[in-house]
Design an enzyme around this catalytic site. Structure first.
Site, mmCIF file in Angstrom:
data_model
loop_
_atom_site.group_PDB
_atom_site.id
_atom_site.type_symbol
_atom_site.label_atom_id
_atom_site.label_comp_id
_atom_site.label_asym_id
_atom_site.label_seq_id
_atom_site.Cartn_x
_atom_site.Cartn_y
_atom_site.Cartn_z
ATOM 1 N N CYS A 114 -10.577 39.384 81.850
ATOM 2 C CA CYS A 114 -9.086 39.768 81.423
ATOM 3 C C CYS A 114 -8.559 40.254 82.930
ATOM 4 O O CYS A 114 -7.212 40.600 82.666
ATOM 5 C CB CYS A 114 -9.209 40.903 80.256
ATOM 6 S SG CYS A 114 -9.481 40.483 78.998
ATOM 7 N N HIS A 255 -2.436 44.338 81.046
ATOM 8 C CA HIS A 255 -3.314 43.265 80.141
ATOM 9 C C HIS A 255 -3.008 43.849 78.971
ATOM 10 O O HIS A 255 -2.948 45.068 78.675
ATOM 11 C CB HIS A 255 -4.589 43.409 80.669
ATOM 12 C CG HIS A 255 -5.377 42.649 79.895
ATOM 13 N ND1 HIS A 255 -5.258 41.308 79.528
ATOM 14 C CD2 HIS A 255 -6.545 43.259 79.091
ATOM 15 C CE1 HIS A 255 -6.161 41.036 78.636
ATOM 16 N NE2 HIS A 255 -6.859 42.084 78.368
ATOM 17 N N ASN A 285 -4.803 39.561 72.361
ATOM 18 C CA ASN A 285 -5.319 39.424 73.786
ATOM 19 C C ASN A 285 -5.735 37.807 73.957
ATOM 20 O O ASN A 285 -6.706 37.356 73.601
ATOM 21 C CB ASN A 285 -6.589 40.223 73.639
ATOM 22 C CG ASN A 285 -7.392 40.056 75.106
ATOM 23 O OD1 ASN A 285 -6.938 39.549 76.105
ATOM 24 N ND2 ASN A 285 -8.259 41.087 75.159
HETATM 25 N N1 COA Z 1 -11.063 45.911 59.925
HETATM 26 C C1 COA Z 1 -11.393 47.027 59.234
HETATM 27 N N2 COA Z 1 -12.199 47.794 59.856
HETATM 28 C C2 COA Z 1 -12.833 47.550 61.039
HETATM 29 C C3 COA Z 1 -12.494 46.230 61.716
HETATM 30 C C4 COA Z 1 -11.741 45.505 61.071
HETATM 31 N N3 COA Z 1 -11.015 44.565 61.750
HETATM 32 N N4 COA Z 1 -13.298 46.199 62.934
HETATM 33 C C5 COA Z 1 -14.098 47.098 62.998
HETATM 34 N N5 COA Z 1 -13.953 47.985 61.849
HETATM 35 C C6 COA Z 1 -14.479 49.101 61.525
HETATM 36 C C7 COA Z 1 -15.835 49.602 62.306
HETATM 37 O O1 COA Z 1 -16.768 48.725 61.489
HETATM 38 C C8 COA Z 1 -15.899 50.686 62.045
HETATM 39 O O2 COA Z 1 -16.377 51.347 60.699
HETATM 40 P P1 COA Z 1 -17.520 52.698 60.750
HETATM 41 O O3 COA Z 1 -16.992 53.621 61.066
HETATM 42 O O4 COA Z 1 -17.727 52.385 59.353
HETATM 43 O O5 COA Z 1 -18.533 51.979 61.710
HETATM 44 C C9 COA Z 1 -14.485 51.516 62.239
HETATM 45 O O6 COA Z 1 -13.470 50.333 61.768
HETATM 46 C C10 COA Z 1 -13.825 51.974 63.570
HETATM 47 O O7 COA Z 1 -14.437 51.240 64.451
HETATM 48 P P2 COA Z 1 -14.124 51.747 65.999
HETATM 49 O O8 COA Z 1 -14.965 50.827 66.699
HETATM 50 O O9 COA Z 1 -14.357 53.103 65.977
HETATM 51 O O10 COA Z 1 -12.557 51.167 66.082
HETATM 52 P P3 COA Z 1 -11.731 51.535 67.368
HETATM 53 O O11 COA Z 1 -10.746 52.577 67.121
HETATM 54 O O12 COA Z 1 -12.664 51.713 68.429
HETATM 55 O O13 COA Z 1 -11.013 50.173 67.655
HETATM 56 C C11 COA Z 1 -11.135 48.087 68.743
HETATM 57 C C12 COA Z 1 -11.960 48.939 67.860
HETATM 58 C C13 COA Z 1 -12.166 46.961 69.023
HETATM 59 C C14 COA Z 1 -9.871 47.761 68.402
HETATM 60 C C15 COA Z 1 -11.131 48.866 70.137
HETATM 61 O O14 COA Z 1 -12.423 49.537 70.410
HETATM 62 C C16 COA Z 1 -10.571 48.115 71.216
HETATM 63 O O15 COA Z 1 -9.645 47.802 71.472
HETATM 64 N N6 COA Z 1 -11.722 47.977 72.177
HETATM 65 C C17 COA Z 1 -11.359 47.716 73.519
HETATM 66 C C18 COA Z 1 -11.250 46.260 73.834
HETATM 67 C C19 COA Z 1 -10.702 45.896 75.154
HETATM 68 O O16 COA Z 1 -9.955 46.622 75.660
HETATM 69 N N7 COA Z 1 -11.073 44.838 75.621
HETATM 70 C C20 COA Z 1 -10.820 45.004 77.227
HETATM 71 C C21 COA Z 1 -11.091 43.551 77.816
HETATM 72 S S1 COA Z 1 -10.837 42.348 76.737
#
Ligand code: COA
Length: 334
Positions: A114, A255, A285
């Site tokens: 990224c 980004h 993304n």
């Molecule tokens: N729909 C519904 N629920 C989902 C889901 C989806 N698409 N994906 C994950 N969940 C669930 C998880 O299983 C979790 O459930 P649990 O609490 O029962 O285990 C819950 O939602 C919360 O997950 P969590 O990982 O805490 O969510 P989050 O708020 O961290 O958001 C991302 C997840 C991936 C959106 C976030 O972590 C993110 O953006 N990460 C960074 C990505 C990034 O910056 N990459 C950088 C370079 S590419």
């Protein structure tokens, strides 16, 4: 002697027509439009069914050349930032060079996930600043759909396909163009965001396919925690060392991985949302393409104007992260 600076003189982008909306994902995995919007800011993404990253890149470069009114034969160097090259070799830059007929250019790929665009942009700028090249094309292009597991709800909702390019040339004004950059990498982050299959560590076998090792692996929560701090810190650092306050920056070009990361970075820089380029809602993304895709859309719509000060910021797999400060010099869109 005044320093020769590199500057962006043209931008262009290309995205496929097909859209994958949050409603589509509701039918594919256990998710909801509401969850995706509130956790990520994404509403839809573009998907390239037929074709490869070189198509995204070549189309974006052709748009860029058209916007500058020059031919491909005038390009000296092509740098392609991507983590989804058409193949291991030849490089995507070679394929693009042939496709667009850039018969006087050499080129290579940059792999920084990224942060691919800032890394490639700063690399390209060196060839302008040293006088080695006069026209360098830097393109960020990724067909993320080719490495996305559409049964994994944690990751599949995040990514899309796009290509976007800039043309670098020497700046007529030594106080404009690319003014400063801070780039970092830290390989200790490898285990949180990677694709372990297909390389020399794990060459393709039936087992690597069965274990889904040719798809993106991401520990989203762990990545979020590091990214939200890393992108904000590096953006604040480049402002501080150039004595800039929020009022001095016209645009943050972040980004586009997660709207909450973007908001945290803007907050740290003292910038209002109105000064932040955000199109994650439309494209998700797109890895190396996000930053130039923003530049191109904002330039095209007349919002990004000659003389404005912009800070680009990224965070990605590696870890790789960084910020680039520049004064925009491309002629305004007509
Ligand atoms: N729909 C519904 N629920 C989902 C889901 C989806 N698409 N994906 C994950 N969940 C669930 C998880 O299983 C979790 O459930 P649990 O609490 O029962 O285990 C819950 O939602 C919360 O997950 P969590 O990982 O805490 O969510 P989050 O708020 O961290 O958001 C991302 C997840 C991936 C959106 C976030 O972590 C993110 O953006 N990460 C960074 C990505 C990034 O910056 N990459 C950088 C370079 S590419």
């Amino acid at each position: 002697m005044t320093k020769t600076r590199a500057t962006i003189t043209a931008v262009g982008h290309w995205v496929p027509e097909e859209r994958l909306t949050n409603a589509d994902f509701e039918k594919m995995v256990d998710t909801t439009d509401e969850w995706i919007r509130t956790r990520t800011g994404i509403v839809e993404r573009r998907i390239l069914r037929n074709g490869a990253t070189s198509d995204l890149a070549a189309n974006a470069i052709q748009e860029t050349l058209k916007n500058r009114g020059i031919s491909a034969a005038e390009i000296d160097l092509i740098i392609v930032a991507t983590v989804t090259p058409d193949m291991f070799f030849p490089s995507t830059a070679c394929l693009v060079q042939d496709r667009i007929g850039a018969k006087n250019a050499w080129g290579f790929d940059v792999s920084a996930a990224c942060s691919g665009f800032p890394f490639a942009l700063v690399t390209g700028a060196q060839f302008i600043e040293t006088g080695t090249c006069r026209k360098v094309v830097v393109v960020g292009a990724d067909k993320m759909s080719s490495i996305t597991d559409y049964t994994d709800r944690n990751n599949c909702i995040l990514f899309g396909d796009a290509g976007a390019a800039v043309l670098l040339e020497p700046s007529a004004d030594s106080s404009a163009g690319i003014l400063d950059h801070i780039l970092h990498c830290d390989g200790s982050g490898e285990r949180f965001l990677n694709m372990h299959g297909g390389g020399s560590l794990n060459p393709p076998t039936h087992e690597t396919v069965d274990k889904k090792m040719h798809y993106i692996f991401q520990d989203g929560k762990a990545v979020f925690k590091v990214a939200v701090v890393g992108m904000a810190d590096v953006s604040a650092e480049i402002m501080e060392r150039n004595n800039l306050a929020g009022k001095d920056v016209d645009w943050l070009v972040p980004h586009q991985a997660n709207l909450r990361i973007i908001d945290a970075t803007a907050g740290r820089m003292g910038l209002d949302r109105s000064k932040v380029m955000i199109n994650i809602d439309k494209y998700g993304n797109t890895t190396a393409a996000t930053i130039p895709l923003c530049l191109s859309e904002w330039w095209q719509s007349g919002k990004l104007k000659k003389g404005q000060t912009i800070v680009m910021a990224s965070f990605g797999a590696g870890w790789t992260w960084g910020a680039v400060l520049m004064k925009w010099t491309a002629e305004d869109a007509r």
